[in-house]
Write a protein that holds these residues in place. Structure first.
Motif, PDB file in Angstrom:
ATOM      1  N   ALA A 315       0.841  -1.207   0.000  1.00  0.00           N
ATOM      2  CA  ALA A 315       0.000   0.000   0.000  1.00  0.00           C
ATOM      3  C   ALA A 315       0.869   1.247   0.000  1.00  0.00           C
ATOM      4  N   LEU A 316       1.872   1.238   0.855  1.00  0.00           N
ATOM      5  CA  LEU A 316       2.744   2.414   0.946  1.00  0.00           C
ATOM      6  C   LEU A 316       3.515   2.601  -0.360  1.00  0.00           C
ATOM      7  N   ILE A 351      -6.795  -4.772  -1.225  1.00  0.00           N
ATOM      8  CA  ILE A 351      -6.927  -3.747  -0.180  1.00  0.00           C
ATOM      9  C   ILE A 351      -5.778  -2.746  -0.298  1.00  0.00           C
ATOM     10  N   HIS A 354      -6.256  -0.596  -3.402  1.00  0.00           N
ATOM     11  CA  HIS A 354      -7.335   0.390  -3.252  1.00  0.00           C
ATOM     12  C   HIS A 354      -6.923   1.510  -2.292  1.00  0.00           C
ATOM     13  N   ALA A 355      -6.270   1.152  -1.207  1.00  0.00           N
ATOM     14  CA  ALA A 355      -5.789   2.175  -0.266  1.00  0.00           C
ATOM     15  C   ALA A 355      -4.833   3.128  -0.982  1.00  0.00           C
ATOM     16  N   LEU A 358      -6.710   5.546  -3.278  1.00  0.00           N
ATOM     17  CA  LEU A 358      -7.222   6.693  -2.535  1.00  0.00           C
ATOM     18  C   LEU A 358      -6.122   7.741  -2.364  1.00  0.00           C
ATOM     19  N   ALA A 359      -4.947   7.283  -1.961  1.00  0.00           N
ATOM     20  CA  ALA A 359      -3.838   8.214  -1.735  1.00  0.00           C
ATOM     21  C   ALA A 359      -3.405   8.873  -3.035  1.00  0.00           C
ATOM     22  N   TRP A 366     -12.417   6.944  -4.516  1.00  0.00           N
ATOM     23  CA  TRP A 366     -13.069   7.821  -3.534  1.00  0.00           C
ATOM     24  C   TRP A 366     -14.579   7.664  -3.587  1.00  0.00           C
ATOM     25  N   ARG A 368     -16.222   5.037  -4.407  1.00  0.00           N
ATOM     26  CA  ARG A 368     -16.592   3.749  -3.814  1.00  0.00           C
ATOM     27  C   ARG A 368     -16.562   3.817  -2.280  1.00  0.00           C
ATOM     28  N   ASP A 369     -15.508   4.407  -1.729  1.00  0.00           N
ATOM     29  CA  ASP A 369     -15.450   4.559  -0.269  1.00  0.00           C
ATOM     30  C   ASP A 369     -16.660   5.360   0.228  1.00  0.00           C
ATOM     31  N   LEU A 370     -17.012   6.392  -0.517  1.00  0.00           N
ATOM     32  CA  LEU A 370     -18.148   7.229  -0.102  1.00  0.00           C
ATOM     33  C   LEU A 370     -19.447   6.441  -0.113  1.00  0.00           C
ATOM     34  N   MET A 372     -19.789   3.277   0.297  1.00  0.00           N
ATOM     35  CA  MET A 372     -19.753   2.337   1.431  1.00  0.00           C
ATOM     36  C   MET A 372     -20.112   3.073   2.728  1.00  0.00           C
ATOM     37  N   ALA A 373     -19.521   4.247   2.942  1.00  0.00           N
ATOM     38  CA  ALA A 373     -19.800   4.999   4.180  1.00  0.00           C
ATOM     39  C   ALA A 373     -21.278   5.360   4.255  1.00  0.00           C
TER      40      ALA A 373
ATOM     41  N   HIS B 273      -2.532   9.005   2.566  1.00  0.00           N
ATOM     42  CA  HIS B 273      -1.815  10.270   2.404  1.00  0.00           C
ATOM     43  C   HIS B 273      -2.194  11.286   3.482  1.00  0.00           C
ATOM     44  N   VAL B 301     -13.750   0.061   2.366  1.00  0.00           N
ATOM     45  CA  VAL B 301     -14.462  -0.952   1.571  1.00  0.00           C
ATOM     46  C   VAL B 301     -14.045  -2.394   1.824  1.00  0.00           C
TER      47      VAL B 301
END
Lengths: 425, 425
Positions: A315-316, A351, A354-355, A358-359, A366, A368-370, A372-373, B273, B301
């Motif tokens: 991810a990083l 995962i 996807h993370a 986002l970054a 973004w 998709r995350d929205l 889900m929230a 980030h 997600v």
């Protein structure tokens, strides 16, 4: 004509159009990326219709899964099931790393069954056949290696990991500085043994133009294998690794000049504070070629959970610019993965990807995350299932739950307690 | 006398000595950290002998596990088993978040069985008892809350999450700017509902000195709860979160001035980030108080795999300065965790903590990674088992394997092929 030559000639191919549509980008952005070599679209000219996968700058981070027979377990059926599991879990590409049983049959099965690009490591087959025909790895000939490349390209393999960036300069660096874990790349280790025993340069380095000629004829994307990737955090960013990057950068430039699509492979075991420098140097030295990493494994001490250590580092790294994550399964360092391991590896890599998206500011990520929230706030189970990386697992868990009641806080629902006062849906 | 007052008076306590020994630091470094408020040692003066746990600057990153009954499942036996699982998996502290059945009995069981510091959230008990005695959360009184704090402190609780940093300024910020997921902290949600219904300020904010008097008497470490931690990546680093941090910083300073040990809690759902800025701001505004985080969850997600999303964000956050990671289990967002979930959560958090320790330059962490790498090169199964985060899993996997043969590459062992030429052990 390869994708990169078409792009440079100003031509938009159906593959570029498919990538643009999938990524919601203007096709011209994709064409320019392919022309510049910042994007690759692995797709052998003889491959059947598949879900096209663009890898590189400005695109979603992609995930590759590994399957393949071994000398200890050569059942084609099981590997075909792993392929199906990996695709169902959402991988973007597959590599068939077979080293046991009928390798040709396995590869053709992979190509027939997969709906995504299929990669391979031809030197594995060359090594196994050398052992069978001539009795040892070191008896392998350059002809054996190129024959394996040609055969696999003719079968329709879309991308190949080829360890051309290993030469005597790199080995000298390894020997001079020393390492804890000298060579952990399988292909790299075979070639190292071969080179040192025969006192001959790596044929894949020495005859690089010959290699390019074959790959270009089929538009096989070259994935420059990281033969000396660090196999422990202690070895990260040492002289040998950097020497290998320098060589890979030069070869990547030659591949591009020859009209061959090229990406570069990287580590491996890398502590978190080395991740950004690793990506920066790779991108700098390899002219912004797409970067394909195995990890990054953020520590050595978690065998049994290396899908998690790889998600952490991956991810990083992807947030910092890596483009393509190779799944690491929980079985890494312990044994051969089973179907569950393959699924866990793909999910963990997705995962991480996807993370990172986002970054990197990928709009679809973004959105998709929205969604889900919002589904959570609305206690919309179907909405949560739909947006989840593993919908089946979420469905099973929510169905075990309490129907209208959320299972977490029971009657003392935190979200409800507050939302009553905020007038939320 | 609390640890912080002793440290300021130049006194070295047995707890400081235990932390120094565990961390291989000079005791004076620990004493100075406690005196400055950069290190806390949660330990109620009435608590039995336990494994001491220092949290903060210059120390190993620590891991907290959650247990507790709920109204849907109040079996004390099951939660005691989870506690044992969490300790066996290597957690450094436990929080008992019980909200169902006999909360007092559960807490006393936790305190009797745990060999590590035990934390709690007293407002949960106050809320449950208010529902039972007065029929609703909003009928809870300030006296109920402080009575719960006092009772739990007298029982020996070592650290308490208390949502004092929630006030009407923070709620105004929430209401003005809007959010996707308003309040997802359970304690924060209870208090928000209470405040808005009763149109009264949060007693834990308004009567903060009263709270400090109780905590100081028992040397309970105050963990300033993050009542408005973001519950979605969309809400990360918004005005309300920053407003909460500002309030927490001021309260942390007051706690220190009063001789109360204090740490501060943080998010939550945070895209990668945002991680460094989140830690930087928290450390800046809260005067370098130790930072205790729930996550960071790097995406929304992946329900079913939130131990992984939390490991990804937690590793990055801890590398950037977070000191204490609260386990997130695979059951997060789906339901109540079982024993396997608790184990998976602890292991994932320990991976994140260890990866961060490497990035922070903790010597013992580097030595452990090195021993693991050396054991791999030597194909020393017992050595690998010993250094693994989960030795039992590694033992089982390696025993399934091939005895002298490594299971991964079978006869085509990559490490052996190369190491034969490097003269390795």
């Amino acid at each position: 004509m390869t994708q990169v030559l078409a792009a440079r000639a100003g031509k938009v191919t159906p593959e570029m159009e498919a990538v643009a549509a999938a990524e919601k980008l203007a096709v011209e952005v994709v064409r320019e990326g392919v022309a510049a070599g910042n994007i690759v679209i692995p797709r052998n000219i003889y491959r059947k219709a598949i879900r096209t996968c663009g890898i590189g700058k400005g695109l979603r981070v992609k995930v590759n899964a590994l399957i393949g027979t071994s000398s200890d377990r050569d059942q084609i059926g099981m590997e075909a099931r792993k392929l199906a599991v990996a695709e169902a879990a959402g991988c973007d590409a597959i590599m068939d790393l077979s080293t046991g049983g009928d390798i040709d049959e396995m590869r053709r099965t992979s190509l027939a069954k997969a709906n995504v690009p299929v990669g391979s490591v031809p030197v594995y087959q060359a090594v196994i056949e050398a052992i069978e025909k001539r009795g040892s790895i070191v008896a392998m000939t350059a002809e054996d290696i190129f024959a394996a490349v040609e055969k696999q390209a003719a079968d329709g393999i879309d991308f190949m990991a080829i360890h051309s960036a290993l030469n005597f300069d790199v080995l000298k660096s390894l020997q001079t500085d020393g390492r804890v874990t000298d060579v952990v790349s399988r292909g790299g280790a075979f070639l190292t043994g071969w080179m040192l025993h025969n006192r001959m340069e790596n044929p894949l380095y020495e005859q690089f133009d010959r290699l390019l000629t074959i790959l270009k004829a089929y538009d096989v994307t070259l994935s420059l294998g990281d033969a000396i990737r660090p196999g422990s955090t202690a070895d990260s960013l040492d002289g040998a690794q950097l020497q290998g990057m320098i060589v890979a950068g030069r070869l990547a430039a030659r591949a591009r000049a020859a009209g061959v699509q090229v990406m570069v492979e990287g580590p491996g075991h890398v502590p978190l504070h080395h991740a950004e420098a690793t990506i920066l140097l790779q991108k700098r030295l390899c002219r912004d070629a797409p970067y394909f990493i195995l990890g990054l494994l953020a520590t050595d001490v978690a065998p049994g959970y290396d899908h998690i250590t790889a998600a952490v580092g991956g991810a990083l790294a992807a947030a910092a610019g890596a483009d393509f994550l190779c799944c690491v399964t929980p079985a890494e360092h312990l044994g051969l993965p089973n179907e569950d391991d393959v699924k866990d590896g793909v999910v963990a890599a997705r995962i991480a990807a996807h993370a990172a998206d986002l970054a990197r500011g990928v709009r679809a990520a973004w959105e998709r995350d929205l969604r889900m929230a919002q589904a959570r706030v609305a206690r919309d189970a179907e909405g949560q299932i739909k947006e989840a990386i593993d919908p089946g697992k979420v469905r099973a868990a929510l169905m075990e739950g309490h129907g209208e009641e959320c299972a977490i806080c029971g009657r003392e629902c935190a979200v409800r307690a507050a939302s009553a006062y905020f007038g939320l849906a």
